[in-house]
Design an enzyme around this catalytic site. Structure first.
Site, PDB file in Angstrom:
ATOM      1  NE  ARG A  37      23.604  25.353  57.155  1.00 45.55           N
ATOM      2  CZ  ARG A  37      23.567  24.922  55.927  1.00 45.55           C
ATOM      3  NH1 ARG A  37      24.480  24.977  55.031  1.00 45.55           N
ATOM      4  NH2 ARG A  37      22.449  24.366  55.429  1.00 45.55           N
ATOM      5  CG  PHE A  88      17.081  27.310  64.401  1.00 41.05           C
ATOM      6  CD1 PHE A  88      16.051  27.623  63.973  1.00 41.05           C
ATOM      7  CD2 PHE A  88      17.375  28.037  65.662  1.00 41.05           C
ATOM      8  CE1 PHE A  88      15.123  28.548  64.217  1.00 41.05           C
ATOM      9  CE2 PHE A  88      16.410  28.776  66.201  1.00 41.05           C
ATOM     10  CZ  PHE A  88      15.131  29.308  65.555  1.00 41.05           C
ATOM     11  CD  GLU A  89      20.396  29.913  60.545  1.00 40.42           C
ATOM     12  OE1 GLU A  89      20.517  29.592  59.238  1.00 40.42           O
ATOM     13  OE2 GLU A  89      20.080  30.610  61.292  1.00 40.42           O
ATOM     14  N   GLY A  90      19.277  24.468  58.572  1.00 41.04           N
ATOM     15  CA  GLY A  90      19.456  23.257  58.038  1.00 41.04           C
ATOM     16  C   GLY A  90      19.674  22.054  59.191  1.00 41.04           C
ATOM     17  CG  LEU A 117      20.745  28.943  54.912  1.00 39.72           C
ATOM     18  CD1 LEU A 117      20.231  27.693  53.981  1.00 39.72           C
ATOM     19  CD2 LEU A 117      20.019  28.615  56.143  1.00 39.72           C
TER      20      LEU A 117
END
Length: 593
Positions: free
Chosen positions: A264, A402-404, A260
């Site tokens: 990011r 997305f991605e957290g 992740l």
């Protein structure tokens, strides 16, 4: 271009760097420039002409284009040479990622394959897994995907309900569960799937599409990125060979969180590429469209939009390649062919978790700002499909999720700093305590030393002091409750983001001043001054809001007085700066720096 110094992650908030210490686009090698040009040419000649077909979810075409990209080496950039890849540096891989984003939905399919679909095996696979899967992923023979999110498990990834149970003969893990919103699910061959062994040990597995029990839900009908495949992956008594366990039982979180982090960072690079396209489209339209007998680009308010879009992109570009340099330096210390590479990779990538979150939040929000202004510059045409910017606007929105989510990443930035400080890895508390004495002795109206961008340099250092001041006071006032005060943490994150972005822009400008003189760096100087001015205003507002929550009475008055001194700045003719920047953007019909 080399950057061998290992800088501590998060240390930027306490330390001062020399301009030569950061990687910038001006230092790209000829090979890196050639990689960027190859990628750009591929997207413009092979992807853009098929835009409508891709948007209509033509799986066969997307896979065909991915394999064409593989023929150029674009899928194998981050795969080691020992496993059929090119083993390129992170800067080169970032250039590929930035330019592929020009392909809209195709860029997402590409990124999911080369990033979160392949890198878990690169960094955490054992020798047998790497030999089996990486050559086929690098060549495009197999397409990769990543399965973390579930219907009831999004930001809280560790609450996943997918289970893995060892078979009685010890040869298989039997997986059951459903994964949600999986990019490339419609055509991927290999899935990195997270499941809990015995319902409690969070682990990762390599699952193949052809394994019995693997099935898929229908395509999700999305707001944007319509040309990418997004489906559920359903696992019903899927027998996964024990040799397909990735890394170790119970260590799936190390894979998930660090992949992740890379995701990011890559999202920030993709946002950079998308922002540049939106600016190019807007500048060209502003030069073509006439109203009241004048080109749109001749109107000062349109010029201001173009200038501020360009300035934000300049700061983002500076952030992205500075971070790429950091990752390059630390990942050079990891030999991915060694048996302990998983442990070493996890440690290396985690070092820059803070910077990766900054890339994600800042990049996605710069992109949102740029595409919103693009629609506004186009006026009514911005709402019409054929002009393209309405799709950019829709496609951009997912990046803050997305991605957290950006909210989660805002929690992570100060939260990670505090955890590292408590472990003694960052001298955060010591710096905050030393700062308290310094602030009490500050003399109002201090004049920074002379020289180009001298005031901006001082303001950047002061933004860092504001972070330490607010963070220290919040920790004292709230103590154990600080982690529950999400508004304060988000404000601290915003201060850190603006400080990192402003410093990145400043260091890049000064690097050019030192290498080729002030005249050659004039545009970068102008954009840095404009960006820092805006950043300080944002920092001041975030700090005021936080201080008002943690203090009151005379203590608050004193703290606000100190804040005012730290954020005091000369009155800058921002209008003149914007006009200067806009003139260059209009002439170039796109991004300039």
């Amino acid at each position: 271009m080399e950057n061998k110094t290992i800088v501590k992650g998060g240390a930027f908030i306490m330390e001062e760097l020399e301009p030569s210490a950061v990687v910038t686009p001006e230092g790209f090698t000829e090979e890196q420039k050639m990689i960027a040009e190859t990628t750009k040419n591929f997207v413009e000649s092979e992807v853009v002409p098929h835009h409508e077909e891709i948007e209509s979810l033509n799986y066969e075409l997307t896979v065909k284009l991915l394999r064409k990209a593989a023929d150029l080496g674009l899928l194998s950039a981050e795969v080691p040479e020992a496993y059929g890849g090119l083993g390129l540096d992170k800067v080169s891989a970032t250039l590929i990622n930035e330019h592929v984003s020009r392909g809209g939905s195709f860029g997402l399919s590409f990124g999911a394959h080369t990033g979160i679909g392949t890198l878990p095996i690169v960094y955490f696979g054992n020798e047998e897994q790497k030999k089996k899967y990486l050559p086929k992923l690098a060549s495009g023979e197999w397409i990769g995907a990543y399965c973390l999110t579930e219907p009831n498990s999004g930001s809280d990834a560790l609450s996943a309900r997918t289970t893995a149970k060892l078979s009685e003969d010890g040869k298989y893990y039997i997986l059951n569960g459903t994964k949600q919103y999986i990019t490339n699910a419609g055509f991927a061959d290999v899935f990195v799937v997270y499941a809990k062994v015995d319902g409690q040990h969070f682990s990762a597995f390599i699952v193949e599409r052809t394994m019995p029990g693997v099935s898929f839900g229908p395509e999700e009908q999305k707001m944007g990125i319509k040309g990418s495949s997004t489906r559920q992956v359903i696992l019903e008594d899927v027998k996964v060979p024990v040799e397909n366990l990735l890394f170790e039982v119970g260590k799936g979180h190390q894979i998930a969180f660090n992949i992740l982090n890379i995701g990011r960072f890559k999202l920030g690079a993709g946002a950079l590429g998308g922002s540049k396209v939106a600016l190019e489209t807007s500048a060209k339209y502003a030069n073509e469209r006439k109203q009241f007998g004048k080109k749109l680009s001749e109107f000062p308010l349109i010029q201001r939009k173009l200038a501020r879009m360009n300035t934000q992109i300049y700061a983002l570009e500076s952030v992205v390649y500075r971070t790429a340099g950091l990752l390059d330096a630390i990942l050079e210390t990891v030999d991915v062919t060694k048996p302990d590479s998983g442990v070493q990779s996890a440690k290396a990538i985690a070092e820059y978790a803070i910077e990766c979150s900054i890339n994600k939040v800042f990049g996605s929000e710069v992109l949102d700002f740029v595409v919103d202004e693009a629609v506004q510059i186009h006026g009514g045409a911005g709402f019409i499909k054929e002009y393209g910017v309405e799709q950019m606007y829709r496609d951009a929105r997912i990046n803050r999720i997305f991605e957290g989510t950006n909210e989660i990443n805002r929690m992570l930035i100060p939260g990670t700093m505090l955890r590292r400080a408590m472990k003694g890895e960052l001298p955060l508390f010591q710096k905050a305590q030393a700062l308290q004495a310094e602030l009490m002795q500050m003399v109002p109206g201090l004049t920074p030393p002379g020289g180009v961008l001298a005031e901006e340099k001082q303001l950047i250092e002061n933004m860092k002091k504001v972070f330490l001041m607010v963070g220290g006071l919040a920790a004292q006032a709230l103590q154990a409750r600080v982690n529950d005060e999400q508004e304060i943490l988000a404000n601290l994150a915003d201060i850190a983001i603006q400080a990192f972005a402003a410093e990145s822009a400043y260091l890049r400008a000064m690097q050019q001043v030192e290498s080729s003189g002030e005249a050659q760096a004039a545009l970068k100087i102008a954009m840095t001054r404009a960006f820092v001015q805006d950043a300080v205003a944002k920092v001041e507002q975030a700090a005021k809001e936080s201080l008002a929550h943690v203090s009151q009475g005379d203590a608050l008055k004193m703290q606000l007085s100190i804040l005012k001194r730290l954020t005091r700045r000369s009155e800058l003719d921002v209008i003149a700066l914007d006009r200067e920047i806009a003139k260059r953007v209009v002439e170039a019909e796109g991004y300039v720096c």
